[in-house]
Design an enzyme around this catalytic site. Structure first.
Site, PDB file in Angstrom:
ATOM      1  N   CYS A  73      -2.302   8.305   0.525  1.00 22.69           N
ATOM      2  CA  CYS A  73      -0.970   7.709   0.766  1.00 22.69           C
ATOM      3  C   CYS A  73      -0.937   7.701  -0.728  1.00 22.69           C
ATOM      4  O   CYS A  73      -1.094   8.737  -1.922  1.00 22.69           O
ATOM      5  CB  CYS A  73      -1.612   6.034   0.997  1.00 22.69           C
ATOM      6  SG  CYS A  73      -2.949   5.375   0.431  1.00 22.69           S
TER       7      CYS A  73
HETATM    8  C1  RB5 Z   1       2.894   2.900  -0.545  1.00 23.22           C
HETATM    9  O1  RB5 Z   1       3.840   2.855  -0.923  1.00 23.22           O
HETATM   10  C2  RB5 Z   1       1.672   3.349  -1.016  1.00 23.22           C
HETATM   11  O2  RB5 Z   1       1.584   1.598  -1.294  1.00 23.22           O
HETATM   12  C3  RB5 Z   1       0.522   3.423  -0.473  1.00 23.22           C
HETATM   13  O3  RB5 Z   1       1.072   4.499  -0.357  1.00 23.22           O
HETATM   14  C4  RB5 Z   1      -0.948   3.862  -0.630  1.00 23.22           C
HETATM   15  O4  RB5 Z   1      -0.580   4.060  -2.303  1.00 23.22           O
HETATM   16  C5  RB5 Z   1      -1.290   2.023  -0.813  1.00 23.22           C
HETATM   17  O5  RB5 Z   1      -2.598   2.838  -0.656  1.00 23.22           O
END
Ligand code: RB5
Length: 158
Positions: A73
């Protein structure tokens, strides 16, 4: 390349924050001969939610359908949090080479989490390679610790 690389089933998943890195890692692992299942996202959508892609990957790791997983993420934090909610998954956000292999050797880490907005592409490739090539040592003290974690998963109130 380790002997069993071509047979190892790997899986990868990312939200929009890890979308670009996912494609880079996927192409890299294919070039190394790994079999890789892509759990999405399949298109860049800045409104998507990481649990929608990472939960199916984590479930596949827990079931054994996937031997080792890669969850990405933006920061890698959400990926680690959600992955570790699935019993049998041992996930960690990794940013350094030592932890990428030691996490497997000592802790049987079966899912690596990366931050697509944090870790550069070249470093991310090396972290994933170290993770996939490492093997759990099976040492008595390491297994004793894993058994305690498994017991917690089976009896969360104790
Ligand atoms: C998405 O914008 C972001 O919050 C996600 O990818 C991640 O970093 C969450 O932990």
């Amino acid at each position: 390349m380790p002997e069993n690389t071509e047979k190892m089933k790997t899986g990868i998943a990312a939200d929009h924050g890890g979308f670009v890195l996912k494609q880079i890692i996927k192409d890299y692992l294919i070039s190394l001969g790994y079999e890789i299942t892509d759990f999405g996202a399949y298109e860049l959508d800045n409104l998507d939610d990481y649990p929608d892609f990472i939960i199916p990957l984590a479930r596949a790791v827990a079931s054994g359908e996937i031997e080792k997983g890669i969850a990405i993420c933006g920061s890698g934090v959400g990926a680690a949090i959600v992955s570790n909610k699935i019993a049998g998954v041992r996930a960690s956000l990794i940013t350094d080479h030592f932890s990428a292999h030691q996490g497997v050797e000592d802790d049987a880490m079966n899912l690596i989490c990366l931050g697509g907005r944090i870790t550069g592409f070249a470093v991310a490739k090396e972290l994933v390679k170290s993770f996939l090539e490492a093997n759990y040592s099976g040492g008595e003290k390491y297994q004793r610790r894993l058994d305690k974690i498994a017991k917690l998963e089976n009896n969360p109130d104790k």
